[in-house]
Scaffold this motif. Structure first.
Motif, short mmCIF file in Angstrom:
data_model
loop_
_atom_site.label_atom_id
_atom_site.label_comp_id
_atom_site.label_asym_id
_atom_site.label_seq_id
_atom_site.Cartn_x
_atom_site.Cartn_y
_atom_site.Cartn_z
N TYR A 169 -1.76 1.76 -13.39
CA TYR A 169 -0.86 1.65 -12.24
C TYR A 169 -1.65 1.15 -11.03
N TYR A 170 -1.09 0.14 -10.38
CA TYR A 170 -1.71 -0.48 -9.22
C TYR A 170 -0.79 -0.35 -8.00
N CYS A 171 -1.39 -0.13 -6.85
CA CYS A 171 -0.59 -0.18 -5.63
C CYS A 171 -0.98 -1.44 -4.86
N GLY A 172 -0.09 -1.82 -3.96
CA GLY A 172 -0.35 -3.01 -3.17
C GLY A 172 0.44 -3.01 -1.89
N ALA A 173 -0.04 -3.78 -0.94
CA ALA A 173 0.62 -3.94 0.36
C ALA A 173 1.36 -5.26 0.37
N SER A 174 2.58 -5.23 0.87
CA SER A 174 3.43 -6.42 0.81
C SER A 174 4.16 -6.62 2.13
N PRO A 175 4.38 -7.87 2.51
CA PRO A 175 5.17 -8.12 3.72
C PRO A 175 6.67 -7.93 3.49
N THR A 176 7.08 -7.83 2.24
CA THR A 176 8.49 -7.68 1.92
C THR A 176 8.70 -6.54 0.94
N LEU A 177 9.91 -5.98 0.93
CA LEU A 177 10.23 -4.87 0.04
C LEU A 177 10.29 -5.33 -1.41
N LEU A 178 10.88 -6.48 -1.65
CA LEU A 178 10.93 -7.05 -2.99
C LEU A 178 9.76 -8.03 -3.13
N VAL A 179 8.93 -7.79 -4.09
CA VAL A 179 7.69 -8.55 -4.16
C VAL A 179 7.25 -8.70 -5.61
N VAL A 180 6.59 -9.81 -5.89
CA VAL A 180 5.93 -9.99 -7.18
C VAL A 180 4.44 -9.77 -6.98
N TYR A 181 3.75 -9.43 -8.04
CA TYR A 181 2.37 -8.99 -7.93
C TYR A 181 1.50 -10.02 -7.22
N ARG A 182 1.69 -11.28 -7.54
CA ARG A 182 0.82 -12.31 -6.97
C ARG A 182 0.98 -12.45 -5.46
N ASP A 183 2.07 -11.95 -4.91
CA ASP A 183 2.31 -12.08 -3.47
C ASP A 183 1.82 -10.87 -2.67
N LEU A 184 1.26 -9.87 -3.34
CA LEU A 184 0.70 -8.73 -2.62
C LEU A 184 -0.46 -9.19 -1.75
N GLU A 185 -0.54 -8.68 -0.55
CA GLU A 185 -1.60 -9.08 0.36
C GLU A 185 -2.89 -8.33 0.06
N LEU A 186 -2.78 -7.17 -0.53
CA LEU A 186 -3.95 -6.39 -0.89
C LEU A 186 -3.58 -5.54 -2.08
N ARG A 187 -4.51 -5.38 -3.03
CA ARG A 187 -4.23 -4.61 -4.23
C ARG A 187 -5.34 -3.61 -4.48
N GLY A 188 -4.99 -2.49 -5.09
CA GLY A 188 -6.00 -1.55 -5.50
C GLY A 188 -6.56 -1.88 -6.88
N GLN A 189 -7.49 -1.07 -7.33
CA GLN A 189 -8.16 -1.32 -8.61
C GLN A 189 -7.42 -0.69 -9.79
N GLY A 190 -6.50 0.19 -9.49
CA GLY A 190 -5.68 0.77 -10.55
C GLY A 190 -6.14 2.15 -10.98
N THR A 191 -5.20 2.91 -11.52
CA THR A 191 -5.48 4.22 -12.09
C THR A 191 -4.71 4.33 -13.41
N LEU A 192 -5.37 4.85 -14.43
CA LEU A 192 -4.80 4.88 -15.77
C LEU A 192 -3.94 6.12 -15.97
N VAL A 193 -2.74 5.89 -16.46
CA VAL A 193 -1.82 6.96 -16.84
C VAL A 193 -1.59 6.84 -18.34
N THR A 194 -1.85 7.93 -19.05
CA THR A 194 -1.64 7.96 -20.50
C THR A 194 -0.68 9.09 -20.82
N VAL A 195 0.41 8.75 -21.49
CA VAL A 195 1.42 9.73 -21.86
C VAL A 195 1.42 9.87 -23.37
N SER A 196 1.11 11.04 -23.84
CA SER A 196 1.07 11.28 -25.28
C SER A 196 2.41 11.81 -25.78
N SER A 197 2.72 11.46 -27.02
CA SER A 197 4.02 11.87 -27.59
C SER A 197 3.91 13.21 -28.27
#
Length: 122
Positions: free
Chosen positions: A94-122
Motif C-alpha cells: 500500500y502506497y500513499c501519495g499527495a495529489s492536487p486533485t481528489l481523483l488521481v492516477v498514480y503517475r500524477d501523484l506529486e509525491l509518493r511513499g515507499q509503501g507498506t506491505l499488508v498480508t491477509v491470510s485465509s
C-alpha cells in the motif's frame, strides 16, 4: 527532505483489521488531496481511496467501499487508512501519495511513499 512514510502494515487473518498511517515530513500537505494506492503481487497499481485537503470529501474504489475508511489529521500531517473485514485479495503493498486533485492516477501523484506491505491470510 520532503517525504511520505507509510506504516502500519503487517500480517492479519481474513476478517481482521489494520490501520495504515502516512506521515509527511519536510513540508505540509494540508492543501493537497491525499490518496492510497496498492499493488498486489503480479498486478499493477490500483487506486484504493482518496480524501480532499479538508477531509470533507472522500472517494473509494468499489471493492473497498464500506470496509475501508480514509481520514486525515492536518495538524499531524498524517493520513490514515482504516481497513476492516480484510480479505486475502487485499494483500498488497500500500502506497500513499499527495495529489492536487481528489481523483488521481498514480503517475500524477506529486509525491509518493515507499509503501507498506499488508498480508491477509485465509
Amino acid at each position: 527532505q520532503v517525504q511520505l512514510v507509510e506504516s502500519g502494515g503487517g500480517l492479519v487473518q481474513a476478517g481482521g483489521s489494520l490501520r495504515l498511517s502516512c506521515t509527511a515530513s519536510g513540508r505540509t500537505f494540508s492543501s493537497y488531496a491525499m490518496a492510497w494506492f496498492r499493488q498486489a503481487p503480479g498486478k499493477g497499481r490500483e487506486f484504493v481511496a482518496s480524501i480532499s485537503w479538508s477531509g470533507g470529501r472522500t472517494y473509494y474504489e468499489d471493492s473497498v467501499r464500506g470496509r475501508f475508511t480514509i481520514s486525515r489529521d492536518n495538524a499531524k500531517n498524517t493520513v490514515y487508512l482504516q481497513m476492516n473485514n480484510l480479505k486475502p485479495e487485499d494483500t498488497a503493498v500500500y502506497y500513499c501519495g499527495a495529489s492536487p486533485t481528489l481523483l488521481v492516477v498514480y503517475r500524477d501523484l506529486e509525491l509518493r511513499g515507499q509503501g507498506t506491505l499488508v498480508t491477509v491470510s485465509s
